[in-house]
Design a protein around this motif. Structure first.
Motif, PDB file in Angstrom:
ATOM      1  N   PRO A 279       4.711   3.822 -12.241  1.00 42.29           N
ATOM      2  CA  PRO A 279       4.545   2.701 -11.306  1.00 42.29           C
ATOM      3  C   PRO A 279       5.042   3.064  -9.902  1.00 42.29           C
ATOM      4  CG  PRO A 279       6.276   2.245 -12.936  1.00 42.29           C
ATOM      5  CD  PRO A 279       5.597   3.504 -13.353  1.00 42.29           C
ATOM      6  N   ASP A 280       5.942   4.038  -9.828  1.00 47.22           N
ATOM      7  CA  ASP A 280       6.466   4.481  -8.534  1.00 47.22           C
ATOM      8  C   ASP A 280       5.915   5.863  -8.164  1.00 47.22           C
ATOM      9  OD1 ASP A 280       7.761   5.667 -10.655  1.00 47.22           O
ATOM     10  OD2 ASP A 280       9.786   5.408  -9.854  1.00 47.22           O
ATOM     11  N   TYR A 281       4.728   6.178  -8.671  1.00 48.48           N
ATOM     12  CA  TYR A 281       4.079   7.431  -8.281  1.00 48.48           C
ATOM     13  C   TYR A 281       3.919   7.486  -6.767  1.00 48.48           C
ATOM     14  CZ  TYR A 281       0.227  10.602  -7.217  1.00 48.48           C
ATOM     15  OH  TYR A 281      -0.560  11.578  -6.655  1.00 48.48           O
ATOM     16  N   GLY A 282       3.475   6.372  -6.211  1.00 50.00           N
ATOM     17  CA  GLY A 282       3.175   6.328  -4.782  1.00 50.00           C
ATOM     18  C   GLY A 282       4.126   5.403  -4.064  1.00 50.00           C
ATOM     19  N   PRO A 283       3.796   5.101  -2.830  1.00 52.83           N
ATOM     20  CA  PRO A 283       2.596   5.618  -2.181  1.00 52.83           C
ATOM     21  C   PRO A 283       2.801   7.017  -1.606  1.00 52.83           C
ATOM     22  CG  PRO A 283       3.724   4.072  -0.735  1.00 52.83           C
ATOM     23  CD  PRO A 283       4.490   4.095  -2.009  1.00 52.83           C
ATOM     24  N   LYS A 284       1.908   7.908  -1.991  1.00 55.85           N
ATOM     25  CA  LYS A 284       1.821   9.206  -1.319  1.00 55.85           C
ATOM     26  C   LYS A 284       1.090   8.944  -0.005  1.00 55.85           C
ATOM     27  CE  LYS A 284       3.048  11.610  -5.084  1.00 55.85           C
ATOM     28  NZ  LYS A 284       4.501  11.569  -5.292  1.00 55.85           N
ATOM     29  N   MET A 285       1.764   9.112   1.104  1.00 57.26           N
ATOM     30  CA  MET A 285       1.145   8.816   2.405  1.00 57.26           C
ATOM     31  C   MET A 285       0.591  10.093   3.036  1.00 57.26           C
ATOM     32  SD  MET A 285       1.363   5.559   2.388  1.00 57.26           S
ATOM     33  CE  MET A 285       0.715   5.244   4.048  1.00 57.26           C
ATOM     34  N   TRP A 286      -0.685  10.094   3.316  1.00 54.30           N
ATOM     35  CA  TRP A 286      -1.346  11.217   3.969  1.00 54.30           C
ATOM     36  C   TRP A 286      -1.508  10.911   5.458  1.00 54.30           C
ATOM     37  CZ3 TRP A 286      -3.774  15.335   1.079  1.00 54.30           C
ATOM     38  CH2 TRP A 286      -3.746  15.165  -0.310  1.00 54.30           C
ATOM     39  N   LYS A 287      -1.325  11.923   6.260  1.00 51.70           N
ATOM     40  CA  LYS A 287      -1.698  11.788   7.666  1.00 51.70           C
ATOM     41  C   LYS A 287      -3.198  12.022   7.778  1.00 51.70           C
ATOM     42  CE  LYS A 287       2.742  13.672   9.027  1.00 51.70           C
ATOM     43  NZ  LYS A 287       3.430  14.905   9.433  1.00 51.70           N
ATOM     44  N   VAL A 288      -3.844  11.275   8.624  1.00 51.63           N
ATOM     45  CA  VAL A 288      -5.285  11.431   8.774  1.00 51.63           C
ATOM     46  C   VAL A 288      -5.628  12.863   9.191  1.00 51.63           C
ATOM     47  CG1 VAL A 288      -5.524  10.719  11.188  1.00 51.63           C
ATOM     48  CG2 VAL A 288      -7.307  10.096   9.524  1.00 51.63           C
ATOM     49  N   GLU A 289      -4.701  13.522   9.888  1.00 52.22           N
ATOM     50  CA  GLU A 289      -4.930  14.908  10.314  1.00 52.22           C
ATOM     51  C   GLU A 289      -4.917  15.875   9.140  1.00 52.22           C
ATOM     52  OE1 GLU A 289      -2.714  12.353  11.566  1.00 52.22           O
ATOM     53  OE2 GLU A 289      -1.210  13.858  12.071  1.00 52.22           O
ATOM     54  N   GLU A 290      -4.397  15.459   8.003  1.00 60.31           N
ATOM     55  CA  GLU A 290      -4.365  16.342   6.829  1.00 60.31           C
ATOM     56  C   GLU A 290      -5.703  16.340   6.094  1.00 60.31           C
ATOM     57  OE1 GLU A 290       0.289  16.119   5.388  1.00 60.31           O
ATOM     58  OE2 GLU A 290      -1.016  14.404   4.988  1.00 60.31           O
ATOM     59  N   ASN A 291      -6.632  15.594   6.629  1.00 62.09           N
ATOM     60  CA  ASN A 291      -7.963  15.508   6.041  1.00 62.09           C
ATOM     61  C   ASN A 291      -7.937  15.102   4.563  1.00 62.09           C
ATOM     62  OD1 ASN A 291     -10.689  15.519   6.100  1.00 62.09           O
ATOM     63  ND2 ASN A 291     -10.938  17.729   5.983  1.00 62.09           N
ATOM     64  N   PRO A 292      -7.418  13.912   4.292  1.00 63.26           N
ATOM     65  CA  PRO A 292      -7.302  13.477   2.892  1.00 63.26           C
ATOM     66  C   PRO A 292      -8.651  13.257   2.219  1.00 63.26           C
ATOM     67  CG  PRO A 292      -6.716  11.698   4.400  1.00 63.26           C
ATOM     68  CD  PRO A 292      -6.833  12.937   5.229  1.00 63.26           C
ATOM     69  N   ASN A 293      -9.697  13.152   3.001  1.00 60.37           N
ATOM     70  CA  ASN A 293     -11.002  12.894   2.378  1.00 60.37           C
ATOM     71  C   ASN A 293     -11.588  14.135   1.743  1.00 60.37           C
ATOM     72  OD1 ASN A 293     -13.261  10.987   1.928  1.00 60.37           O
ATOM     73  ND2 ASN A 293     -14.384  12.565   3.082  1.00 60.37           N
ATOM     74  N   ASP A 294     -11.279  15.296   2.314  1.00 61.01           N
ATOM     75  CA  ASP A 294     -11.957  16.506   1.855  1.00 61.01           C
ATOM     76  C   ASP A 294     -10.930  17.606   1.607  1.00 61.01           C
ATOM     77  OD1 ASP A 294     -13.510  18.764   1.448  1.00 61.01           O
ATOM     78  OD2 ASP A 294     -15.058  18.084   2.822  1.00 61.01           O
ATOM     79  N   ALA A 295     -10.750  17.958   0.331  1.00 58.25           N
ATOM     80  CA  ALA A 295      -9.693  18.889  -0.040  1.00 58.25           C
ATOM     81  C   ALA A 295      -9.920  20.298   0.478  1.00 58.25           C
ATOM     82  CB  ALA A 295      -9.549  18.932  -1.563  1.00 58.25           C
ATOM     83  N   TRP A 296     -11.175  20.666   0.693  1.00 62.35           N
ATOM     84  CA  TRP A 296     -11.486  22.061   0.976  1.00 62.35           C
ATOM     85  C   TRP A 296     -11.927  22.312   2.409  1.00 62.35           C
ATOM     86  CZ3 TRP A 296     -15.021  21.783  -3.875  1.00 62.35           C
ATOM     87  CH2 TRP A 296     -14.249  21.893  -5.027  1.00 62.35           C
ATOM     88  N   ASP A 297     -12.109  21.247   3.172  1.00 60.14           N
ATOM     89  CA  ASP A 297     -12.760  21.434   4.463  1.00 60.14           C
ATOM     90  C   ASP A 297     -11.797  21.116   5.586  1.00 60.14           C
ATOM     91  OD1 ASP A 297     -14.755  22.115   6.157  1.00 60.14           O
ATOM     92  OD2 ASP A 297     -16.127  20.539   5.517  1.00 60.14           O
ATOM     93  N   GLU A 298     -12.210  21.490   6.757  1.00 59.86           N
ATOM     94  CA  GLU A 298     -11.400  21.181   7.930  1.00 59.86           C
ATOM     95  C   GLU A 298     -12.083  20.141   8.806  1.00 59.86           C
ATOM     96  OE1 GLU A 298     -10.826  25.119   9.321  1.00 59.86           O
ATOM     97  OE2 GLU A 298      -9.607  25.638   7.568  1.00 59.86           O
ATOM     98  N   VAL A 299     -13.195  19.625   8.311  1.00 61.81           N
ATOM     99  CA  VAL A 299     -13.873  18.563   9.046  1.00 61.81           C
ATOM    100  C   VAL A 299     -13.262  17.237   8.606  1.00 61.81           C
ATOM    101  CG1 VAL A 299     -16.042  17.381   9.458  1.00 61.81           C
ATOM    102  CG2 VAL A 299     -16.006  19.862   9.137  1.00 61.81           C
ATOM    103  N   ASN A 300     -12.880  16.436   9.585  1.00 61.17           N
ATOM    104  CA  ASN A 300     -12.187  15.189   9.305  1.00 61.17           C
ATOM    105  C   ASN A 300     -13.164  14.031   9.309  1.00 61.17           C
ATOM    106  OD1 ASN A 300     -10.583  12.928   9.313  1.00 61.17           O
ATOM    107  ND2 ASN A 300      -8.939  13.984  10.416  1.00 61.17           N
ATOM    108  N   ILE A 301     -13.297  13.357   8.149  1.00 61.38           N
ATOM    109  CA  ILE A 301     -14.268  12.263   8.065  1.00 61.38           C
ATOM    110  C   ILE A 301     -13.936  11.158   9.056  1.00 61.38           C
ATOM    111  CG2 ILE A 301     -13.084  10.938   6.281  1.00 61.38           C
ATOM    112  CD1 ILE A 301     -15.745  10.198   5.090  1.00 61.38           C
ATOM    113  N   PHE A 302     -12.660  11.029   9.422  1.00 61.22           N
ATOM    114  CA  PHE A 302     -12.288   9.955  10.322  1.00 61.22           C
ATOM    115  C   PHE A 302     -12.756  10.221  11.760  1.00 61.22           C
ATOM    116  CE2 PHE A 302      -9.572   9.273   6.677  1.00 61.22           C
ATOM    117  CZ  PHE A 302      -9.762   7.924   6.457  1.00 61.22           C
ATOM    118  N   GLU A 303     -13.267  11.434  11.975  1.00 58.97           N
ATOM    119  CA  GLU A 303     -13.903  11.728  13.265  1.00 58.97           C
ATOM    120  C   GLU A 303     -15.302  11.125  13.331  1.00 58.97           C
ATOM    121  OE1 GLU A 303     -12.478  13.289  15.858  1.00 58.97           O
ATOM    122  OE2 GLU A 303     -10.645  13.329  14.647  1.00 58.97           O
ATOM    123  N   SER A 304     -15.858  10.730  12.198  1.00 54.02           N
ATOM    124  CA  SER A 304     -17.247  10.263  12.200  1.00 54.02           C
ATOM    125  C   SER A 304     -17.337   8.858  12.781  1.00 54.02           C
ATOM    126  CB  SER A 304     -17.820  10.294  10.783  1.00 54.02           C
ATOM    127  OG  SER A 304     -17.277   9.250  10.015  1.00 54.02           O
TER     128      SER A 304
END
Lengths: 314, 314, 314, 314
Positions: A279-304
């Motif tokens: 129940p206390d796993y999270g919250p794991k907080m990601w910075k948007v700069e860490e590209n949480p949407n795409d594990a393998w890429d350096e393109v940031n979806i939040f730039e779209s």
């Protein structure tokens, strides 16, 4: 850590709105491999082959696409009543409905942005035609091997004008806040919350301008990553289009692909996400700069472009 | 359906007994790919690469193999205290211990057959050496790609003299009774129970003569079925032996293989089991003649010698 | 269809040039999971775990990266001599060398653009240390489960100033022309050729300005698509970078990912390509507009800067 | 090592005999996912979705099951004529036929035990109905995702009264002898031979009493091991029976499952076999005691009744 509410056992079904009802039904039948389990008025009810309940998807004809309502099943009749009392105290209750095809009476309520949700207990199991019945008791029916052949509904992702406020709303209802995404000024722009051991049943993305409507996407699960790849082959070779070709999310670690169904709703097909029990796993907080949407890429979806309202706030 | 207890959030760890401590540790490190996270006295603590807690396995040197204790984590401190009160009322409590390496105080109690269990809340997260830290917040450490490279503890299966009585015991503690196995005279000889959306965290098999000790097997999960196949290659090509080569269970639908670790405990490695969210999903009752152990075969595991005590009762 | 030459049985090894020899060796050892099998002067010899020959990769220290030579094994000693006579008649022969670590005398020759190639017959099998020996005769050694753990060398892709001319050159040597890519004016800008049932052992891309050097990339095969995904996880979580994250080629249908090794050479890791047995299977000619590089996407790789010389010609 | 003949490019098709023609056709269509591509008299022609030729399977109604003929495609017209001359010199030729549905004239000949084989060059490509045409040039048609959805014919396995003699027969025709199995007295009881980089297109098992007829089994390939597992699910859940549930061969390393089609012929579905390019790869000789049939098990298939004639000789 306070005691967590346990009103809800699972995400039971989601109602999608579609301006092209029959084309949408065909998409979910042919591309996702789902079965039709009923029709009432302008609505068609569907279920995935691995689901025991009457339906996990209701598609209703409407002028625009979007989400009609989100439906949670309680843990028991008593939990349902407790939930209703709790929700009424929260001040966001709408009231009881008699039920719908496939389930008994349900209590409806609104999220802060007005997404319509409901909670119910009594459910009808799917009636499986004889030729589809499985030999195994763990399967309500045979795997039809049709298109993606999704096994079950997984989660729904919503646009919200205030991610933090909505996160708190779901936490009050007993959801675990597993992961979140923040922009450099600290504002939360993404959030993943779960009632079960799934990574999330509900995710929230920020749309500060409220320009996208309420639904980001609806997600169904296949059994492994290779089935996501087979889905991509099926979609493209049958004249549909992938919005995003297979890739891996860093948040939730699922391997995933996206398509737009004919009614205009974004549909995710995904597999291979790990489970989170604490129940206390999270919250794991990601910075948007860490590209949480795409594990393998350096393109940031939040730039779209769809995240323009975030960039203004950053 | 009565309101279900929600004291427990997950199976936290299991203590195995081994007459060959160092050989057992080597097996879990090399064959299962686990990491050592501590040693105290005659005990070694280990964790799988996908686990955030200090350990999920404690191996303690002993004259015979078997299970030392089974440890559940509560949902919160308050749930822990509620659980203790509840267990004391059940009349099976043993009492508090101060804790162990990796977790705080725990309340211990006995199953009807005397399996030692405990419940705790305060947990210590694993300290991950820098060179093993993962880039992704959803992973406590990098995947070491060593042997089976199991991601997490899945479940424990026990021998019991009375399956029905033990099933009821776990149901009182809030477990969902998902699946069961009966012999022709109606006696229950197998049972699968879950606290989360897993197929089961605890399974029970009948040993009416009590000749097997308490542990049937301990199971760790890999991420998909192909990894089970790779595990089989690894085990055999590195001089270990599979007790059962890869096959598919009908109960729980997992794809699986078994090996005996050097201490003599049976270890299952499995992947691909579906999830069950409904509190009233089960019990799906299988007849032993339906071969619930093996989805694809017509050989009935209950015909094997280890189930002799069942045959007497049938 | 004329009788095809059968001088060559397989792509035996490729020599890469690297300005950072030890870092390159470390990459192939750690990321691709290969074994070092010898060192001579400024060269290190390596092999994949599934390969019986002494090596499939030779890395030689040099001022710039690129390809040193490409080495084919003959079908027999007699075929080697036939090949030499044939090549000498073609007028591109360079002459015999005494051999190298791991193989006997070899005849060297040049492609039209001057890529150095050789053909030999006598080969030395890898000496496998006892602790790596496999139980199975079909495996020269155990699978080390290290990084991508590639099973074998697959193909080499070259930049050429004249794709059609090079295609004809390889066809003369007995290669099957399986697939090709043309731009709107009909000029061939890509070509895939095979000596075996693989999709291709050699591929050619057009670089009309000759600005890229000779090597586009070198490719090693894993056993299935899921292993490509695991490779991506390994690469990214260990501080390396994917040049292209996993996707599916339309040509050859392989599922693939690319990384740049520390010496600057592009390395492909791929799996799941089908086999082509018919000598007249091809050439299947793709239009560059059909996006032959990416089966699922609408982004055309030939739009990228590396293909500028093609755009001038289109 | 003498120069190897290269008359043959691939195993083109096999004719099965079935006492239940329509039930057999239904099996190959529904369970293996193949397409019907023609009918003449009492024969039905079928192809797998990944095959470009008119058919890879001909099923002919007959009183008993078994193999009608085995058909190889030449490397070219000239190679066909060379092969015919060679075969006539071997003294086993039967003579030319005008061709059959899907291919041009063919030269027929007999193996030492009288298995009927043929070699041809001119082939007709499958006519794919518009709704099945694939977007990708590397696929003759879309993947139908029906049952096993086999991609292509892989190999045929025959019973022979003299394995060594038949091995030499195929070697004369240009096959590579990759693997073999011997009993303690040194008699060869199994043999695997290939014309391409496959593990084998033809395998031979000893039946010293000639009691089994000529066909051991016919094998079709899927794309990976997970598809073998899905096939097992499909077969069992649709009322068919697996003769052998999924397991891994040590010879050839394929992951495999077997079923008996309604006409009584044994059919193997397999995936994940590595490739062998070297003409002198083999023969890797396995002792029958090493259990070459099953990589993970200690049960020896040669102990089973079907190999009784071997035990007499051992």
């Amino acid at each position: 850590m306070p005691k967590r509410n346990h009103f809800i056992s699972q995400l039971a079904h989601v109602e999608l709105l579609s301006p092209k009802l029959e084309e949408s039904v065909k998409f979910f039948r042919e591309v996702l491999g789902m079965e039709e389990s009923g029709r009432v008025g302008q609505s068609v009810y569907m279920r995935a082959w691995g689901e025991f309940f009457h339906h996990s998807l209701k598609i209703t004809e409407a002028k625009t696409n979007g989400v009609g309502h989100i439906s949670w099943r309680a843990e028991s009749e008593e939990d349902l009543l407790d939930a209703v009392q709790y929700i009424e105290n929260m001040g966001c209750g709408k009231g009881w409905i008699d039920g719908d095809l496939g389930h008994g009476r349900a209590y409806q309520y609104y999220s802060p942005d007005g997404h319509l949700e409901e909670i119910f207990w009594e459910v009808e199991l799917a009636e499986i035609p004889d030729h589809l019945k499985s030999k195994w008791r763990s399967r309500p029916q045979k795997n039809p091997s049709r298109g993606a052949s999704v096994r079950r509904l997984d989660h729904v992702t919503l646009w919200t004008s205030d991610v933090t406020r909505h996160t708190n709303f779901y936490k009050e209802l007993g959801f675990k806040h597993n992961e979140g995404i923040v922009i450099p000024n600290g504002t939360e722009v993404g959030s993943l919350l779960a009632v079960s051991s799934l990574s999330h049943e509900i995710a929230l993305f920020a749309d500060f301008r409220k320009e996208h409507g309420q639904l980001n996407h609806l997600c169904f699960a296949v059994e492994n990553r290779d089935q996501v790849l087979e889905t991509a082959d099926y979609v493209v070779d049958n004249g549909y289009r992938l919005e995003m070709k297979p890739f891996k999310h860093a948040v939730g670690e699922a391997f995933t692909t996206y398509a737009i169904e004919p009614g205009g709703n974004r549909i995710e097909i995904y597999g291979g996400s790990p489970l989170y029990f604490a129940p206390d796993y999270g919250p794991k907080m990601w910075k948007v700069e860490e590209n949480p949407n795409d594990a393998w890429d350096e393109v940031n979806i939040f730039e779209s472009a769809q995240f323009d309202s975030i960039k203004e706030k950053a």
